[in-house]
Every structure is written in C-alpha cells, then in structure tokens.
Design a protein around this motif. Structure first.
Motif, PDB file in Angstrom:
ATOM      1  N   VAL A   8     -11.080  -4.249 -11.397  1.00 36.58           N
ATOM      2  CA  VAL A   8     -10.634  -3.700 -10.120  1.00 36.58           C
ATOM      3  C   VAL A   8      -9.934  -4.834  -9.376  1.00 36.58           C
ATOM      4  O   VAL A   8     -10.504  -5.901  -9.186  1.00 36.58           O
ATOM      5  N   VAL A   9      -8.676  -4.581  -9.003  1.00 36.71           N
ATOM      6  CA  VAL A   9      -7.823  -5.596  -8.385  1.00 36.71           C
ATOM      7  C   VAL A   9      -7.546  -5.202  -6.941  1.00 36.71           C
ATOM      8  O   VAL A   9      -7.226  -4.051  -6.653  1.00 36.71           O
ATOM      9  N   THR A  10      -7.670  -6.174  -6.050  1.00 34.63           N
ATOM     10  CA  THR A  10      -7.339  -5.975  -4.636  1.00 34.63           C
ATOM     11  C   THR A  10      -6.193  -6.922  -4.288  1.00 34.63           C
ATOM     12  O   THR A  10      -6.284  -8.127  -4.537  1.00 34.63           O
ATOM     13  N   LEU A  11      -5.113  -6.347  -3.735  1.00 38.83           N
ATOM     14  CA  LEU A  11      -3.903  -7.113  -3.404  1.00 38.83           C
ATOM     15  C   LEU A  11      -3.485  -6.870  -1.965  1.00 38.83           C
ATOM     16  O   LEU A  11      -3.680  -5.785  -1.427  1.00 38.83           O
ATOM     17  N   THR A  12      -2.856  -7.874  -1.392  1.00 37.23           N
ATOM     18  CA  THR A  12      -2.039  -7.671  -0.195  1.00 37.23           C
ATOM     19  C   THR A  12      -0.604  -7.975  -0.628  1.00 37.23           C
ATOM     20  O   THR A  12      -0.382  -8.806  -1.516  1.00 37.23           O
ATOM     21  N   ALA A  30       0.926  -3.875   2.454  1.00 36.40           N
ATOM     22  CA  ALA A  30      -0.508  -3.700   2.234  1.00 36.40           C
ATOM     23  C   ALA A  30      -1.146  -4.970   2.774  1.00 36.40           C
ATOM     24  O   ALA A  30      -0.990  -6.042   2.197  1.00 36.40           O
ATOM     25  N   GLU A  31      -1.809  -4.842   3.926  1.00 35.61           N
ATOM     26  CA  GLU A  31      -2.367  -6.007   4.602  1.00 35.61           C
ATOM     27  C   GLU A  31      -3.866  -6.099   4.366  1.00 35.61           C
ATOM     28  O   GLU A  31      -4.478  -5.197   3.779  1.00 35.61           O
ATOM     29  N   ALA A  32      -4.470  -7.170   4.857  1.00 37.34           N
ATOM     30  CA  ALA A  32      -5.888  -7.445   4.612  1.00 37.34           C
ATOM     31  C   ALA A  32      -6.790  -6.303   5.075  1.00 37.34           C
ATOM     32  O   ALA A  32      -7.811  -6.027   4.433  1.00 37.34           O
ATOM     33  N   ASP A  33      -6.424  -5.603   6.150  1.00 37.65           N
ATOM     34  CA  ASP A  33      -7.271  -4.514   6.639  1.00 37.65           C
ATOM     35  C   ASP A  33      -7.070  -3.211   5.869  1.00 37.65           C
ATOM     36  O   ASP A  33      -7.855  -2.273   6.013  1.00 37.65           O
ATOM     37  N   SER A  34      -6.036  -3.131   5.041  1.00 34.55           N
ATOM     38  CA  SER A  34      -5.813  -1.956   4.190  1.00 34.55           C
ATOM     39  C   SER A  34      -5.105  -2.394   2.908  1.00 34.55           C
ATOM     40  O   SER A  34      -3.963  -2.016   2.648  1.00 34.55           O
ATOM     41  N   PRO A  35      -5.799  -3.196   2.092  1.00 32.67           N
ATOM     42  CA  PRO A  35      -5.172  -3.715   0.875  1.00 32.67           C
ATOM     43  C   PRO A  35      -4.989  -2.622  -0.177  1.00 32.67           C
ATOM     44  O   PRO A  35      -5.553  -1.525  -0.071  1.00 32.67           O
ATOM     45  N   MET A  36      -4.220  -2.936  -1.185  1.00 30.72           N
ATOM     46  CA  MET A  36      -4.079  -2.054  -2.350  1.00 30.72           C
ATOM     47  C   MET A  36      -5.222  -2.391  -3.309  1.00 30.72           C
ATOM     48  O   MET A  36      -5.437  -3.550  -3.638  1.00 30.72           O
ATOM     49  N   VAL A  37      -5.958  -1.369  -3.726  1.00 35.18           N
ATOM     50  CA  VAL A  37      -7.068  -1.546  -4.659  1.00 35.18           C
ATOM     51  C   VAL A  37      -6.821  -0.597  -5.826  1.00 35.18           C
ATOM     52  O   VAL A  37      -6.615   0.597  -5.626  1.00 35.18           O
ATOM     53  N   PHE A  38      -6.820  -1.129  -7.060  1.00 31.57           N
ATOM     54  CA  PHE A  38      -6.545  -0.272  -8.208  1.00 31.57           C
ATOM     55  C   PHE A  38      -7.270  -0.775  -9.447  1.00 31.57           C
ATOM     56  O   PHE A  38      -7.692  -1.917  -9.514  1.00 31.57           O
ATOM     57  N   LEU A  39      -7.396   0.115 -10.416  1.00 36.08           N
ATOM     58  CA  LEU A  39      -8.039  -0.190 -11.688  1.00 36.08           C
ATOM     59  C   LEU A  39      -6.956  -0.631 -12.664  1.00 36.08           C
ATOM     60  O   LEU A  39      -6.114   0.166 -13.073  1.00 36.08           O
ATOM     61  N   PHE A  40      -6.951  -1.907 -12.990  1.00 36.24           N
ATOM     62  CA  PHE A  40      -5.903  -2.486 -13.829  1.00 36.24           C
ATOM     63  C   PHE A  40      -5.933  -1.845 -15.215  1.00 36.24           C
ATOM     64  O   PHE A  40      -6.974  -1.721 -15.835  1.00 36.24           O
ATOM     65  N   LYS A 145      -0.432 -11.547  -2.482  1.00 35.22           N
ATOM     66  CA  LYS A 145      -1.542 -12.403  -2.867  1.00 35.22           C
ATOM     67  C   LYS A 145      -2.654 -11.558  -3.491  1.00 35.22           C
ATOM     68  O   LYS A 145      -2.925 -10.444  -3.040  1.00 35.22           O
ATOM     69  N   VAL A 146      -3.296 -12.115  -4.513  1.00 35.69           N
ATOM     70  CA  VAL A 146      -4.464 -11.485  -5.118  1.00 35.69           C
ATOM     71  C   VAL A 146      -5.658 -11.809  -4.226  1.00 35.69           C
ATOM     72  O   VAL A 146      -5.977 -12.977  -4.003  1.00 35.69           O
ATOM     73  N   VAL A 147      -6.308 -10.781  -3.700  1.00 33.74           N
ATOM     74  CA  VAL A 147      -7.441 -10.967  -2.802  1.00 33.74           C
ATOM     75  C   VAL A 147      -8.748 -11.028  -3.589  1.00 33.74           C
ATOM     76  O   VAL A 147      -9.593 -11.884  -3.337  1.00 33.74           O
ATOM     77  N   GLY A 164     -15.571   3.637  -3.968  1.00 33.21           N
ATOM     78  CA  GLY A 164     -16.041   2.769  -2.893  1.00 33.21           C
ATOM     79  C   GLY A 164     -14.914   2.285  -2.008  1.00 33.21           C
ATOM     80  O   GLY A 164     -13.866   2.925  -1.908  1.00 33.21           O
ATOM     81  N   GLU A 165     -15.128   1.139  -1.382  1.00 33.45           N
ATOM     82  CA  GLU A 165     -14.164   0.625  -0.403  1.00 33.45           C
ATOM     83  C   GLU A 165     -12.790   0.422  -1.022  1.00 33.45           C
ATOM     84  O   GLU A 165     -12.642  -0.236  -2.039  1.00 33.45           O
TER      85      GLU A 165
END
Length: 170
Positions: A8-12, A30-40, A145-147, A164-165
């Motif tokens: 699971v990857v979280t990016l801004t 896609a900023e820190a308060d609403s990043p992109m989250v996806f299943l690589f 950036k990779v969060v 989840g989140e």
C-alpha cells in the motif's frame, strides 16, 4: 520498505499537463491532508506510472512525465457518442441539472461495464457524450513524494484495493 507489488503506497504529488501552447497547467494536487493511497500492482493506474515509482522508499521524491501512449492513450474521436435523450430519463423526466455540459455521469455499456461519460452538448433529440478518459491525449507531469509504504493486508489483497484511511470503507 520499498514500493513493490502488493504494497500500500501513500503519495503526495502535483499533476500538470501540457496544454496546446506547450505550457504546463496544474490539474490536480494530492496533499498531505488528502494523499493518494493505492495498492501497488492492482491500482488500475497506467503501468508506466507504477514503473516510475517501483523501488522507491518513504521520503523519496519523484518527478516524471508520461506521454499519452504511456498514460491514458490518445484522444479517440470514436469515444464521442450521440445518445438518445431517453437514455437519461428518470421516471419519464430529464434531470436538467444533471445534463449540463461538462458534467461527468456514471454510465454502463451493453456488457455492464462501468464508464464515466462527460456531457459535451445537449441537442434536440440526443446528448453528445465523451467517454475518453479526461487525461486522454495529454502528456502528464508528476512531481511528488512517497509518504508511506506498508504491506497490504490479506483482506486488501483479496479485494484488490486499500481499506481504512485513504482507502475503501466497507
């Protein structure tokens, strides 16, 4: 932990496209308060997008461009379709607010595949819809950036998406 399949990857990021004058225009953040989250590996994102991120770690920055061929393809004139107005009737009535040029509507084809169509024009008997991806035909420029990177849960792998989140909630 490195970005790889089943993580699971979280990016801004900032996404810009090149306009007709060859200028970059910002179209999405896609900023820190609403990043992109996806299943690589199961994201449905362009393959080249994932290839540019593979092996990166939390804290790593990235900047790359995708041509239309590596992104969402060239703009397809055949995806511009005139549909009878009756298709858009609900209980025999047209929803005039829904049928506004520029609106995206969820639709399905004859095989039940889900599509997003953009209302282009309303004519006397038809509605012109554009079923191209909104970024078709555009060169996309990503900078971000990779969060976070974490292992996907069994449930996420079974369902093919993040829970989840930042992900899907059942």
């Amino acid at each position: 932990m490195q970005i790889a399949d089943n993580k699971v990857v979280t990016l801004t990021y900032d996404l810009s496209v090149t306009n007709d004058e060859q200028e970059k225009m910002l179209v999405e953040k896609a900023e820190a308060d609403s990043p992109m989250v996806f299943l690589f590996g199961m994201s449905g994102l362009p393959e080249q997008f994932e290839q540019h991120l593979q092996g990166k770690n939390p804290g790593d920055s990235f900047a790359f461009s995708l041509s239309p061929e590596d992104g969402y393809g060239d703009y397809d004139q055949d995806a511009l379709v005139d549909l009878p107005k009756q298709v858009f009737e609900i209980d025999g009535q047209l929803d005039q607010e829904m049928l506004q040029p520029g609106n995206y509507l969820p639709m399905s084809d004859n095989q039940g595949n889900q599509l997003q169509g953009k209302v282009v024009a309303i004519n006397d008997d038809t509605v012109q819809m554009d079923f191209n991806h909104p970024l078709a035909g555009m060169t996309m420029h990503f900078e971000g950036k990779v969060v976070d990177v974490r292992d996907a849960t069994k449930e996420e792998l079974d369902h093919g998406h993040v829970h989840g989140e930042g992900g899907h909630h059942h």
